[in-house]
Motif scaffolding. Structure first.
Motif, mmCIF file in Angstrom:
data_model
loop_
_atom_site.group_PDB
_atom_site.id
_atom_site.type_symbol
_atom_site.label_atom_id
_atom_site.label_comp_id
_atom_site.label_asym_id
_atom_site.label_seq_id
_atom_site.Cartn_x
_atom_site.Cartn_y
_atom_site.Cartn_z
ATOM 1 N N TYR A 171 0.819 -1.203 0.000
ATOM 2 C CA TYR A 171 0.000 0.000 0.000
ATOM 3 C C TYR A 171 0.864 1.268 0.000
ATOM 4 O O TYR A 171 1.875 1.356 0.700
ATOM 5 C CB TYR A 171 -0.906 0.042 1.229
ATOM 6 C CG TYR A 171 -1.846 -1.121 1.371
ATOM 7 C CD1 TYR A 171 -2.580 -1.599 0.287
ATOM 8 C CD2 TYR A 171 -2.025 -1.733 2.616
ATOM 9 C CE1 TYR A 171 -3.470 -2.662 0.438
ATOM 10 C CE2 TYR A 171 -2.907 -2.790 2.780
ATOM 11 C CZ TYR A 171 -3.613 -3.259 1.682
ATOM 12 O OH TYR A 171 -4.493 -4.304 1.831
ATOM 13 N N GLU A 172 0.389 2.259 -0.756
ATOM 14 C CA GLU A 172 1.000 3.588 -0.719
ATOM 15 C C GLU A 172 -0.115 4.629 -0.746
ATOM 16 O O GLU A 172 -1.082 4.502 -1.509
ATOM 17 C CB GLU A 172 1.926 3.816 -1.922
ATOM 18 C CG GLU A 172 2.508 5.232 -1.971
ATOM 19 C CD GLU A 172 3.515 5.443 -3.105
ATOM 20 O OE1 GLU A 172 3.948 6.595 -3.287
ATOM 21 O OE2 GLU A 172 3.853 4.466 -3.801
ATOM 22 N N TYR A 173 0.045 5.637 0.086
ATOM 23 C CA TYR A 173 -0.933 6.733 0.107
ATOM 24 C C TYR A 173 -0.216 8.071 -0.014
ATOM 25 O O TYR A 173 0.812 8.313 0.628
ATOM 26 C CB TYR A 173 -1.763 6.735 1.389
ATOM 27 C CG TYR A 173 -2.677 7.943 1.457
ATOM 28 C CD1 TYR A 173 -3.780 8.049 0.604
ATOM 29 C CD2 TYR A 173 -2.424 8.992 2.345
ATOM 30 C CE1 TYR A 173 -4.601 9.174 0.626
ATOM 31 C CE2 TYR A 173 -3.244 10.111 2.391
ATOM 32 C CZ TYR A 173 -4.332 10.193 1.521
ATOM 33 O OH TYR A 173 -5.144 11.310 1.533
ATOM 34 N N SER A 174 -0.777 8.963 -0.861
ATOM 35 C CA SER A 174 -0.267 10.327 -1.014
ATOM 36 C C SER A 174 -1.361 11.337 -0.731
ATOM 37 O O SER A 174 -2.412 11.302 -1.382
ATOM 38 C CB SER A 174 0.232 10.561 -2.449
ATOM 39 O OG SER A 174 1.423 9.870 -2.715
ATOM 40 N N THR A 200 2.603 -3.039 9.534
ATOM 41 C CA THR A 200 3.491 -3.695 10.499
ATOM 42 C C THR A 200 4.926 -3.437 10.063
ATOM 43 O O THR A 200 5.180 -2.974 8.949
ATOM 44 C CB THR A 200 3.241 -5.208 10.543
ATOM 45 O OG1 THR A 200 3.581 -5.775 9.269
ATOM 46 C CG2 THR A 200 1.784 -5.511 10.865
ATOM 47 N N GLN A 201 5.860 -3.767 10.930
ATOM 48 C CA GLN A 201 7.260 -3.586 10.544
ATOM 49 C C GLN A 201 7.631 -4.528 9.406
ATOM 50 O O GLN A 201 8.482 -4.211 8.584
ATOM 51 C CB GLN A 201 8.170 -3.816 11.753
ATOM 52 C CG GLN A 201 8.068 -2.694 12.785
ATOM 53 C CD GLN A 201 9.101 -2.813 13.887
ATOM 54 O OE1 GLN A 201 9.703 -3.876 14.068
ATOM 55 N NE2 GLN A 201 9.321 -1.724 14.613
ATOM 56 N N GLU A 202 6.992 -5.718 9.360
ATOM 57 C CA GLU A 202 7.267 -6.661 8.283
ATOM 58 C C GLU A 202 6.576 -6.251 6.986
ATOM 59 O O GLU A 202 7.031 -6.589 5.899
ATOM 60 C CB GLU A 202 6.797 -8.065 8.675
ATOM 61 C CG GLU A 202 7.549 -8.688 9.838
ATOM 62 C CD GLU A 202 7.157 -8.072 11.178
ATOM 63 O OE1 GLU A 202 6.015 -7.524 11.276
ATOM 64 O OE2 GLU A 202 7.994 -8.101 12.112
ATOM 65 N N ASN A 203 5.473 -5.556 7.081
ATOM 66 C CA ASN A 203 4.723 -5.132 5.906
ATOM 67 C C ASN A 203 4.357 -3.646 6.058
ATOM 68 O O ASN A 203 3.204 -3.290 6.275
ATOM 69 C CB ASN A 203 3.459 -5.981 5.735
ATOM 70 C CG ASN A 203 2.784 -5.744 4.407
ATOM 71 O OD1 ASN A 203 3.411 -5.335 3.440
ATOM 72 N ND2 ASN A 203 1.485 -5.988 4.358
ATOM 73 N N HIS A 231 5.995 13.361 14.408
ATOM 74 C CA HIS A 231 4.646 13.312 14.962
ATOM 75 C C HIS A 231 3.836 12.101 14.489
ATOM 76 O O HIS A 231 2.786 11.816 15.070
ATOM 77 C CB HIS A 231 3.886 14.599 14.612
ATOM 78 C CG HIS A 231 4.392 15.802 15.350
ATOM 79 N ND1 HIS A 231 5.496 16.513 14.945
ATOM 80 C CD2 HIS A 231 3.933 16.419 16.480
ATOM 81 C CE1 HIS A 231 5.700 17.512 15.783
ATOM 82 N NE2 HIS A 231 4.770 17.484 16.715
ATOM 83 N N LEU A 232 4.286 11.385 13.477
ATOM 84 C CA LEU A 232 3.545 10.240 12.969
ATOM 85 C C LEU A 232 3.626 9.088 13.967
ATOM 86 O O LEU A 232 4.715 8.628 14.310
ATOM 87 C CB LEU A 232 4.123 9.814 11.609
ATOM 88 C CG LEU A 232 3.350 8.746 10.856
ATOM 89 C CD1 LEU A 232 2.001 9.285 10.376
ATOM 90 C CD2 LEU A 232 4.166 8.256 9.653
ATOM 91 N N ARG A 237 6.576 1.835 11.241
ATOM 92 C CA ARG A 237 5.910 0.915 10.316
ATOM 93 C C ARG A 237 5.564 1.601 8.995
ATOM 94 O O ARG A 237 4.725 1.118 8.241
ATOM 95 C CB ARG A 237 4.633 0.376 10.972
ATOM 96 C CG ARG A 237 4.914 -0.503 12.181
ATOM 97 C CD ARG A 237 3.627 -0.892 12.878
ATOM 98 N NE ARG A 237 3.072 0.218 13.655
ATOM 99 C CZ ARG A 237 1.877 0.203 14.243
ATOM 100 N NH1 ARG A 237 1.100 -0.868 14.123
ATOM 101 N NH2 ARG A 237 1.455 1.238 14.938
ATOM 102 N N VAL A 238 6.258 2.713 8.757
ATOM 103 C CA VAL A 238 5.979 3.514 7.558
ATOM 104 C C VAL A 238 7.274 3.779 6.791
ATOM 105 O O VAL A 238 8.309 4.081 7.394
ATOM 106 C CB VAL A 238 5.316 4.856 7.946
ATOM 107 C CG1 VAL A 238 5.331 5.836 6.773
ATOM 108 C CG2 VAL A 238 3.892 4.621 8.427
#
Length: 569
Positions: A171-174, A200-203, A231-232, A237-238
């Motif tokens: 997944y990617e979000y902008s 997650t850290q794996e995904n 602040h995130l 996990r990002v």
């Protein structure tokens, strides 16, 4: 712009971040790279790429080493849908390479997007919707909550489609127009999407913060990225991604500072091709890293091939002053620059450290598949060192340093007269006409025959002896001259003094084997001082070094006689 027009603009807001950390950091590792040449780059072309051109560009990106490639917006255009299907069905996507597809947060587009990736091993689905204040108020006329609801709805539908798909979906979000969005609101909408996707850290999930319109100085963009990273709540996990545009001409600098501010990934294009003023230039970013000793993970060692494919597929031209890739970026016309480069190249060749340190050249052109021959070019701005550099690099003539000013003046006169750049062949022709040939048979001496009649070599120069005989021609007549000296060249000088009553003094002598062309030939350079105190250089090439020195002496004498006669020397 007129002063009264300035009042319609206002300064971009800064970020309250007094303890910012990015200014003290350096880039030590390369980010993850994602090419968007086939999407952002292609949509910016007057004539978009056809299928064959897209395939050629895709292969080029693979060859360079991209592992993530945004192949298009398949739900928006049939040609982009068909291209992705071809890549998947013909198994043209290597293992370890991730295609990326773009979609707005709209139901029919999301469903069509998942149809397009069916059968792929894995893919990045890039969801976006515009979040800027201006877009909300002017384009969509929706409030903040409505825009968040749109993003969350899109995220849920993407998640549902991914669960029903056999594709490993990332997944990617902008938040499109991130630079025009309030920071706290951009954070709020991104966290709302993350709450749906539950990374997650794996995904991990990619959060892409695009400077869709570049609106501030690069330091402010870096401040926004650092603030956002701090602040995130799901930062670990990002994957924090950048997508800079070049409206202010600062996309490369903004991206570099934003990487220092904590970003992990960069989306961009080769040579910065993109709508309006373009996207960030990945080639420049990558090679900037390389010049700092950081492996960018992308291969631009054959930069000419990259340029060739890019220009053919896009029908755009790489500007001649483009960093690293431009035709003229490894070229110096200025005399002082040429002299410094010439000295730096010589020093580098003799350096034991192996470290690149040449004035005006931040990168070794050979590392990019370029050659040294194009580094120095000759026009009316060039100096004495530039002409000498070309003569050595192209033709193997290592002109003595004291000879550079004289040859430089001759070349300067030629460029002033023509107003044109001199090619290496033209430069050699000037050298040949002035030094290697007899320009005026009426006044110039031509060597017709030469022999050493006897020679005795002793450890002491005083006791060495040589006797020579030579036949010279000039003005339609010939004359045999003969004399002794402590060597053949000294004997020839004596013959000229005694037999022809020439007034000159041998001042300097140099010789070397030619490093270009026939290795059996040598070149001699001789400087004389004429009776009036003027100095002249001569040069000659021959397989016999003694003959080369004799002819070089005659070359210098002929040039002095031409000057006395008022001829151009």
């Amino acid at each position: 712009m007129r002063a009264e027009k300035i009042r319609k603009y206002r300064p971009y807001p800064t970020v309250d971040l007094p303890d910012r950390a990015w200014p003290g950091r350096t880039i030590t590792t390369a980010p993850a790279w994602c090419s968007v040449d086939l999407r952002d780059g292609n949509q910016a072309l007057i004539q978009p790429m056809n299928l064959d051109e897209k395939l050629e560009m895709f292969q080029l990106l693979l060859d360079i080493g991209f592992k993530e490639i945004e192949v298009g917006f398949p739900a928006a255009a049939k040609v982009e849908y068909d291209f992705l299907r071809l890549l998947i069905e013909e198994r043209r996507i290597p293992e370890g390479v991730m295609p990326q597809v773009l979609t707005q947060a709209r139901e029919h587009l999301i469903r069509r997007t998942f149809d397009s990736i069916a059968g792929a091993r894995a893919a990045v689905v890039h969801l976006y919707n515009s979040t800027s204040t201006l877009q909300r108020e002017v384009v969509f006329r929706k409030g903040k909550k409505e825009i968040i609801d749109l993003a969350v709805y899109g995220a849920r539908l993407v998640q549902q489609q991914a669960r029903d798909s056999d594709v490993q979906v990332h997944y990617e979000y902008s938040p499109e127009s991130f630079t025009g969005t309030e920071l706290d609101y951009a954070l709020e909408i991104c966290e709302a999407v993350l709450d749906v996707w539950q990374p997650t850290q794996e995904n991990p999930v990619i959060i892409n913060l695009p400077a869709t319109v570049e609106m501030s100085t690069p330091n402010v963009y870096a401040d926004r990225i650092e603030w956002f990273c701090r602040h995130l709540k799901d930062r670990g996990r990002v994957i924090m991604s950048l997508h800079a545009h070049n409206d202010r001409g600062e996309a490369v600098a903004a991206t570099e500072l934003a990487l220092m501010a904590g970003a992990d990934r960069v989306e961009g294009t080769l040579f910065g091709n993109g709508e309006r003023t373009g996207n960030v230039d990945i080639l420049t970013l990558a090679l900037n890293m390389a010049t700092q000793g950081v492996d960018p993970g992308l291969d631009f060692s054959d930069i000419n091939h990259v340029i060739e494919v890019y220009e053919r597929c896009t029908r755009l031209q790489v500007p001649p002053r483009h960093p690293y890739a431009g035709e003229l970026v490894y070229t110096a016309f200025s005399g002082s620059h040429q002299d410094a480069i010439n000295k730096g190249m010589t020093a580098h060749e003799h350096s034991e450290s192996g470290l690149w340190a040449v004035p005006y050249l931040p990168v070794d052109p050979q590392d990019l598949g370029r050659t040294y021959e194009s580094i120095i070019r000759i026009n009316s701005q060039s100096g004495k060192g530039g002409a000498a550099y070309i003569m050595e690099r192209e033709f193997g003539f290592r002109l003595p340093k004291d000879m550079h000013p004289e040859f430089g003046r001759i070349v300067q006169a030629a460029t002033d007269a023509s107003g044109l750049e001199l090619s290496p062949a033209m430069l050699y022709s000037i050298f040949e006409q002035n030094y290697l040939s007899v320009r005026n048979a009426a006044t110039g001496y031509c060597l017709k025959a030469f022999e050493v009649l006897k020679r005795h070599i002793d450890h002491s120069e005083k006791d060495s002896l040589a006797e020579i005989a030579a036949v010279l021609a000039w003005g339609g007549k010939e004359r045999r001259i003969q004399a002794e000296g402590n060597g053949p060249l000294d004997a020839f000088c004596s013959a000229l003094h005694e037999n022809l009553h020439l007034d000159f003094t041998l001042h300097s002598y140099h010789e070397h084997a030619l490093t270009r062309g026939s290795s059996s030939k040598a070149v001699s350079y001789i400087e004389i001082t004429a009776g009036d105190g003027s100095s002249y250089w001569g040069a000659a090439v021959h397989s016999d070094i003694i003959v080369a020195s004799i002819k070089a002496l005659l070359s210098a004498i002929n040039r002095s006689r031409a000057a006395e006669a008022g001829e151009e020397a």
